[in-house]
Design a protein around this motif. Structure first.
Motif, short mmCIF file in Angstrom:
data_model
loop_
_atom_site.label_atom_id
_atom_site.label_comp_id
_atom_site.label_asym_id
_atom_site.label_seq_id
_atom_site.Cartn_x
_atom_site.Cartn_y
_atom_site.Cartn_z
N PHE A 7 -43.58 -90.41 -80.57
CA PHE A 7 -44.70 -89.55 -80.98
C PHE A 7 -44.56 -89.17 -82.45
O PHE A 7 -45.52 -89.24 -83.22
CB PHE A 7 -44.73 -88.30 -80.10
CG PHE A 7 -45.77 -87.30 -80.50
CD1 PHE A 7 -47.10 -87.47 -80.15
CD2 PHE A 7 -45.41 -86.18 -81.25
CE1 PHE A 7 -48.06 -86.55 -80.53
CE2 PHE A 7 -46.37 -85.25 -81.63
CZ PHE A 7 -47.70 -85.44 -81.27
N ALA A 8 -43.37 -88.75 -82.84
CA ALA A 8 -43.12 -88.37 -84.23
C ALA A 8 -43.36 -89.55 -85.17
O ALA A 8 -44.00 -89.40 -86.22
CB ALA A 8 -41.70 -87.84 -84.39
N LEU A 20 -40.52 -78.28 -85.89
CA LEU A 20 -40.82 -77.14 -86.75
C LEU A 20 -42.32 -76.85 -86.79
O LEU A 20 -42.74 -75.69 -86.73
CB LEU A 20 -40.30 -77.39 -88.17
CG LEU A 20 -38.78 -77.39 -88.36
CD1 LEU A 20 -38.44 -77.77 -89.79
CD2 LEU A 20 -38.19 -76.05 -88.00
N ALA A 21 -43.12 -77.91 -86.86
CA ALA A 21 -44.57 -77.73 -86.88
C ALA A 21 -45.05 -77.08 -85.59
O ALA A 21 -45.92 -76.20 -85.61
CB ALA A 21 -45.28 -79.07 -87.10
N TRP A 22 -44.47 -77.49 -84.46
CA TRP A 22 -44.85 -76.90 -83.17
C TRP A 22 -44.50 -75.41 -83.15
O TRP A 22 -45.30 -74.59 -82.72
CB TRP A 22 -44.14 -77.64 -82.03
CG TRP A 22 -44.52 -77.10 -80.69
CD1 TRP A 22 -45.63 -77.38 -79.97
CD2 TRP A 22 -43.77 -76.15 -79.92
NE1 TRP A 22 -45.62 -76.68 -78.79
CE2 TRP A 22 -44.49 -75.92 -78.73
CE3 TRP A 22 -42.56 -75.50 -80.11
CZ2 TRP A 22 -44.03 -75.05 -77.74
CZ3 TRP A 22 -42.12 -74.63 -79.13
CH2 TRP A 22 -42.85 -74.42 -77.96
N LEU A 23 -43.31 -75.08 -83.62
CA LEU A 23 -42.91 -73.67 -83.65
C LEU A 23 -43.86 -72.84 -84.50
O LEU A 23 -44.17 -71.70 -84.16
CB LEU A 23 -41.48 -73.53 -84.19
CG LEU A 23 -40.37 -73.92 -83.23
CD1 LEU A 23 -39.04 -73.97 -83.97
CD2 LEU A 23 -40.31 -72.94 -82.07
N LEU A 24 -44.33 -73.41 -85.61
CA LEU A 24 -45.24 -72.67 -86.49
C LEU A 24 -46.59 -72.38 -85.84
O LEU A 24 -47.32 -71.51 -86.30
CB LEU A 24 -45.45 -73.44 -87.79
CG LEU A 24 -44.26 -73.48 -88.74
CD1 LEU A 24 -44.51 -74.46 -89.87
CD2 LEU A 24 -43.98 -72.08 -89.30
N THR A 25 -46.92 -73.09 -84.76
CA THR A 25 -48.20 -72.85 -84.08
C THR A 25 -48.09 -71.85 -82.94
O THR A 25 -49.10 -71.49 -82.35
CB THR A 25 -48.79 -74.17 -83.50
OG1 THR A 25 -47.94 -74.65 -82.46
CG2 THR A 25 -48.96 -75.21 -84.59
N VAL A 50 -47.58 -79.52 -94.00
CA VAL A 50 -48.81 -80.29 -94.23
C VAL A 50 -49.36 -80.94 -92.96
O VAL A 50 -50.40 -81.55 -93.01
CB VAL A 50 -48.63 -81.37 -95.32
CG1 VAL A 50 -48.24 -80.73 -96.64
CG2 VAL A 50 -47.59 -82.39 -94.91
N PHE A 51 -48.68 -80.79 -91.82
CA PHE A 51 -49.17 -81.39 -90.57
C PHE A 51 -50.32 -80.58 -90.02
O PHE A 51 -50.34 -79.35 -90.10
CB PHE A 51 -48.07 -81.48 -89.52
CG PHE A 51 -46.98 -82.46 -89.86
CD1 PHE A 51 -47.30 -83.76 -90.17
CD2 PHE A 51 -45.67 -82.07 -89.87
CE1 PHE A 51 -46.30 -84.68 -90.49
CE2 PHE A 51 -44.66 -82.97 -90.17
CZ PHE A 51 -45.00 -84.27 -90.49
N ASP A 52 -51.27 -81.27 -89.42
CA ASP A 52 -52.39 -80.59 -88.76
C ASP A 52 -52.14 -80.46 -87.29
O ASP A 52 -51.63 -81.22 -86.63
CB ASP A 52 -53.68 -81.37 -88.97
CG ASP A 52 -54.16 -81.29 -90.42
OD1 ASP A 52 -53.87 -80.28 -91.06
OD2 ASP A 52 -54.82 -82.24 -90.86
#
Length: 52
Positions: A7-8, A20-25, A50-52
């Motif tokens: 997936f990554a 990290l991006a998941w945690l930020l959401t 920068v990930f959406d």
């Protein structure tokens, strides 16, 4: 883990960036403090923003 790594890779990221991006959401997470011991790790952590 293999599915997560795939997936990554499909997103053009490494697994740590996706995590990290998941945690930020997460609404309950106010702050994350990712570890880094090398400059390239800091750059990788910053690319998470920068990930959406």
């Amino acid at each position: 883990m293999d599915r997560f790594k795939a997936f990554a890779k499909d997103k053009g990221a490494d697994p740590a960036q996706i995590a990290l991006a998941w945690l930020l959401t997460r609404p309950a997470v106010d702050l994350i403090i990712p570890g880094a011991t090398k400059p390239d790790q800091i750059e990788s952590n910053l690319q998470t923003l920068v990930f959406d």
